[in-house]
Design a protein around this motif. Structure first.
Motif, mmCIF file in Angstrom:
data_model
loop_
_atom_site.group_PDB
_atom_site.id
_atom_site.type_symbol
_atom_site.label_atom_id
_atom_site.label_comp_id
_atom_site.label_asym_id
_atom_site.label_seq_id
_atom_site.Cartn_x
_atom_site.Cartn_y
_atom_site.Cartn_z
ATOM 1 N N ASN A 1 0.812 -1.217 0.000
ATOM 2 C CA ASN A 1 0.000 0.000 0.000
ATOM 3 C C ASN A 1 0.846 1.268 0.000
ATOM 4 O O ASN A 1 0.468 2.271 -0.588
ATOM 5 C CB ASN A 1 -0.995 0.006 1.163
ATOM 6 N N GLU A 2 2.022 1.220 0.637
ATOM 7 C CA GLU A 2 2.915 2.380 0.568
ATOM 8 C C GLU A 2 3.392 2.584 -0.873
ATOM 9 O O GLU A 2 3.414 3.710 -1.372
ATOM 10 C CB GLU A 2 4.115 2.189 1.505
ATOM 11 N N ALA A 3 3.740 1.491 -1.542
ATOM 12 C CA ALA A 3 4.174 1.576 -2.936
ATOM 13 C C ALA A 3 3.033 2.065 -3.832
ATOM 14 O O ALA A 3 3.231 2.916 -4.703
ATOM 15 C CB ALA A 3 4.683 0.221 -3.416
ATOM 16 N N ALA A 4 1.835 1.534 -3.613
ATOM 17 C CA ALA A 4 0.682 1.961 -4.406
ATOM 18 C C ALA A 4 0.413 3.452 -4.215
ATOM 19 O O ALA A 4 0.085 4.162 -5.173
ATOM 20 C CB ALA A 4 -0.557 1.143 -4.024
ATOM 21 N N SER A 5 0.569 3.937 -3.012
ATOM 22 C CA SER A 5 0.358 5.359 -2.730
ATOM 23 C C SER A 5 1.375 6.225 -3.467
ATOM 24 O O SER A 5 1.021 7.257 -4.055
ATOM 25 C CB SER A 5 0.437 5.609 -1.226
ATOM 26 N N ILE A 6 2.628 5.823 -3.458
ATOM 27 C CA ILE A 6 3.672 6.595 -4.141
ATOM 28 C C ILE A 6 3.421 6.625 -5.643
ATOM 29 O O ILE A 6 3.443 7.688 -6.273
ATOM 30 C CB ILE A 6 5.073 6.009 -3.832
ATOM 31 N N ILE A 7 3.144 5.477 -6.226
ATOM 32 C CA ILE A 7 2.895 5.425 -7.668
ATOM 33 C C ILE A 7 1.573 6.111 -8.006
ATOM 34 O O ILE A 7 1.486 6.869 -8.971
ATOM 35 C CB ILE A 7 2.938 3.977 -8.180
ATOM 36 N N GLY A 8 0.552 5.870 -7.196
ATOM 37 C CA GLY A 8 -0.744 6.511 -7.429
ATOM 38 C C GLY A 8 -0.636 8.022 -7.398
ATOM 39 O O GLY A 8 -1.196 8.720 -8.256
ATOM 40 N N THR A 9 0.077 8.557 -6.441
ATOM 41 C CA THR A 9 0.253 10.004 -6.346
ATOM 42 C C THR A 9 0.975 10.531 -7.581
ATOM 43 O O THR A 9 0.596 11.561 -8.140
ATOM 44 C CB THR A 9 1.022 10.370 -5.057
ATOM 45 N N ALA A 10 1.998 9.806 -8.029
ATOM 46 C CA ALA A 10 2.775 10.241 -9.195
ATOM 47 C C ALA A 10 1.934 10.294 -10.468
ATOM 48 O O ALA A 10 2.163 11.144 -11.327
ATOM 49 C CB ALA A 10 3.972 9.324 -9.402
ATOM 50 N N VAL A 11 0.951 9.397 -10.581
ATOM 51 C CA VAL A 11 0.127 9.371 -11.800
ATOM 52 C C VAL A 11 -1.215 10.084 -11.610
ATOM 53 O O VAL A 11 -2.109 9.966 -12.445
ATOM 54 C CB VAL A 11 -0.106 7.926 -12.316
ATOM 55 N N GLY A 12 -1.343 10.833 -10.516
ATOM 56 C CA GLY A 12 -2.564 11.604 -10.297
ATOM 57 C C GLY A 12 -3.710 10.823 -9.701
ATOM 58 O O GLY A 12 -4.865 11.228 -9.797
#
Length: 118
Positions: free
Chosen positions: A34-45
């Motif tokens: 979930n930490e990884a998903a948050s970082i990638i999710g934030t980067a792609v909007g």
């Protein structure tokens, strides 16, 4: 994981000329899915992005619906099961791998550029 860190590890292994098959873990930092998903999710909007753990059956069904070849789908399901069982992380820690240089937050910026170009 950044392709740069993977390339560095591959180059090091090729230069070693091992006489037998070896396994090398490549990573740059540890975090939850979930930490990884948050970082990638934030980067792609998409800052709300979450990691959804599927059962083996659900994952296999989804991969089949996506027309992933049967053997590949089964291998991906097995990989997920091992990853979430804790066995892979235990082996990772036991081998004390040399960590790469590129952190996920930095790679996510590169990923977002490619994602936006799709």
């Amino acid at each position: 994981m950044s392709p740069k860190d993977i390339a560095d590890a591959v180059a090091e292994e090729l230069l070693r000329h091992p006489e037998k098959t070896t396994i090398r873990y490549v990573g740059s930092e540890e975090m939850t899915c979930n930490e990884a998903a948050s970082i990638i999710g934030t980067a792609v909007g998409k800052p709300w992005l979450k990691w959804a753990l599927l059962s083996d059956k659900e994952m296999l069904q989804g991969l089949k619906m996506a027309k992933v070849p049967e053997k590949v789908a089964q291998t991906l399901v097995e990989m997920q099961a091992v990853m979430h069982s804790g066995k892979a992380l235990a082996n990772f820690h036991q081998n004390q791998p040399k960590m790469g240089k590129v952190k996920l937050a930095d790679f996510a910026k590169e990923f977002a550029k490619a994602y936006d170009e799709k």
